[in-house]
Design an enzyme around this catalytic site. Structure first.
Site, PDB file in Angstrom:
ATOM      1  CG  ASP A   1      -4.266   2.757   6.213  1.00  0.00           C
ATOM      2  OD1 ASP A   1      -3.295   2.725   6.882  1.00  0.00           O
ATOM      3  OD2 ASP A   1      -3.786   3.342   5.029  1.00  0.00           O
TER       4      ASP A   1
ATOM      5  CD  GLU B   1      -1.433   2.449   1.984  1.00  0.00           C
ATOM      6  OE1 GLU B   1      -2.404   3.345   1.812  1.00  0.00           O
ATOM      7  OE2 GLU B   1      -0.434   2.413   2.345  1.00  0.00           O
ATOM      8  CD  GLU B   2       2.658   3.050   3.940  1.00  0.00           C
ATOM      9  OE1 GLU B   2       2.399   4.041   3.499  1.00  0.00           O
ATOM     10  OE2 GLU B   2       1.914   2.901   5.245  1.00  0.00           O
TER      11      GLU B   2
HETATM   12 ZN   LIG Z   1      -1.496   3.206   5.942  1.00  0.00          ZN
END
Ligand SMILES: [Zn+2]
Length: 500
Positions: free
Chosen positions: A333, A304-305
């Site tokens: 998140d 995701e990052e």
């Molecule tokens: Zn995150």
């Protein structure tokens, strides 16, 4: 091989007996409710997972960034615990992703410049005269023979950075310094290579002020020798999403919930997003005590990052029929920020003007109902699509979620509602090495895990209010998987807009 009738009957009765045993073990006569699921959510159990994630980060120097041992250990941990329940069909969805990270240094004429870089630049070290490109370097003709073997100084603007560097590469430049066309420093991306205009070189970028001064000296006839050092790691990294779907429940009506399992390279990511990871994992381990009417699918996204890579990969590989079966997606998140708030994604768009697909409004209301019953004030977070729910919005799937804020600054009003300090970030350790266990607001962790449990249990029972309309030809924003590569320096794309 064909089974004889008696063997087939025998297998059927065995299967029935097994099913009955499973039913009592899992409480399959007992349909999940918000209340019953919430009752089974215990903070020490969630924190046990948080501590495990911290241990995982120690396998790779304090990080669980995708492609590292730390992150792989987290993915394995989640899958093993879920497999043990027997309640889910689990899958590691593995794929390679090209990862680029780099830093550059540039000095010239005895001055050390504050230097950034551009994604996709090549590694290398060069000491050579610094030569000006004509205009902004958007044409091959902007680079004369003097460029060959030297460092080209090119102004930002008029065309993409990659085109300038490719033209310089074709002209034989040994390196490129890009400088800003406005005050301040910048970093960007060259875009994927190879490209037809030419090869990339080592690259550094400097501020508009520094670049203008340097260009003026060179234009004035001063001979300047510079040194450019570009350190780059560029490689394909394999990594996995963990996907777990209940074996029971209507598989044509799937309630989906996700969190991202990776951290940034700078830290262990115990809040970001170890909090959502641990909370959802504990929910997934408690759900087997119940029966579900609609199937529930949990996802722990990788990478995701670096640009929502795992969730994009997942949605991009759904067939239209698989897409149609996913009723909605819930995202968790950063749900335990130490100076955080209780934010619900603005599914109906009434706060920020951007709504999700029809049904997203219903999801927002479902979370509101939870916070109302828990007597907790809620705020609203903009529905920008800049976390793992984004690819689901693109796929036309109703989405929502809760978070506690990232690097945004807490207001006086929010401090009055939720405590904490106004004027500082919701998570002062956001994307840093200090995002460890002590960075968790354990109350928020419990509250938001229960909020997730409320929404999952509600929709596992009924999807009334969630329309199943998909318009595959109209998407709200582009999410082509290979259209971009985001370097580590660009960081996590969390929602920054939160409002009360
Ligand atoms: Zn995150």
């Amino acid at each position: 091989m064909k089974l004889s009738l008696s063997v087939a009957l025998c297998l059927t009765s065995l299967a029935l007996a097994q099913e009955e045993a499973d039913a009592s073990r899992w409480g399959w006569n007992n349909y999940v409710s918000s209340k019953s699921l919430q009752k089974n959510i215990k903070l020490p159990n969630i924190l046990r997972h948080s501590h495990k994630l911290l241990e995982h980060s120690k396998l790779s120097n304090g990080t669980r960034a995708f492609g590292t041992k730390g992150h792989n250990a987290t993915a394995r941990y989640i899958k093993q615990l879920l497999d043990r329940t027997g309640y889910y069909n689990t899958e590691l969805q593995s794929f390679p992703f090209f990862a680029w990270s780099g830093t550059s240094k540039f000095s010239a004429d005895g001055k050390e410049y504050e230097t950034r870089t551009a994604t996709y630049g090549k590694a290398g070290e060069v000491t050579a005269p610094v030569v000006l490109a004509y205009a902004t370097g958007c044409l091959a003709a902007n680079f004369g023979p003097a460029i060959k073997g030297n460092i080209a100084l090119i102004k930002r603007g008029d065309c993409d950075l990659g085109l300038k560097v490719a033209h310089a590469g074709t002209a034989g430049a040994a390196g490129v310094i890009l400088y800003n066309n406005v005050p301040g420093s910048f970093s960007g991306t060259l875009g994927a290579s190879p490209r037809p205009e030419g090869p990339y070189t080592p690259v550094g970028s400097i501020s508009g002020e520094d670049g203008d001064a340097l260009a003026a000296s060179i234009a004035g006839g001063k001979a300047i020798v510079g040194t450019l050092i570009a350190n780059v790691v560029a490689e394909d990294r394999w990594s996995s999403n963990v996907i777990a779907t209940t074996k029971r429940g209507d598989q044509r009506n799937i309630v989906m919930a996700g969190a991202h399992s990776d951290s940034v390279p700078a830290g262990p990511g115990i809040n970001d997003d170890g909090s959502g990871t641990a909370g959802l994992l504990e929910l997934a381990l408690q759900l087997p005590k119940f029966q579900v009417r609609n199937a529930v699918r949990f996802a722990w996204w990788t990478a995701e990052e670096v640009g929502l890579v795992g969730s994009r990969y997942y949605t991009a590989h759904l067939t239209p029929a698989q897409n149609q079966k996913i009723a909605l997606y819930l995202n968790f998140d950063m749900i335990a920020s130490p100076n955080g708030g209780f934010f619900i994604l603005d599914g109906d768009g009434d706060t920020f003007g951007t709504s999700g697909p029809a049904g997203s409004d219903h999801i927002e209301q479902t979370f509101k109902d939870y916070f109302t019953s828990a007597k907790i004030q809620n705020g609203t977070a903009a529905f920008t699509g800049r976390s793992d729910y984004g690819p689901f919005l693109d796929a036309g799937i109703p989405a929502g979620g809760v978070n506690t804020g990232a690097e945004g600054i807490k207001t006086e009003q929010q401090a009055a509602w939720w405590g904490g300090k106004a004027g500082i970030a919701y998570d002062p350790c956001y994307h840093q090495a200090c995002d460890g266990i002590e960075n968790l607001d354990t109350n928020a962790l419990l509250v938001n895990t229960k909020a997730a449990g409320h929404a999952i249990a509600t929709y596992a029972n009924t999807l009334r209010g969630i329309p199943r309309t998909r318009n595959q030809t109209v998407t709200r924003r582009s999410s082509s998987l290979h259209s971009e590569l985001i370097g580590f320096d660009d960081g996590c794309k969390h929602d920054e807009d939160v409002k009360v």
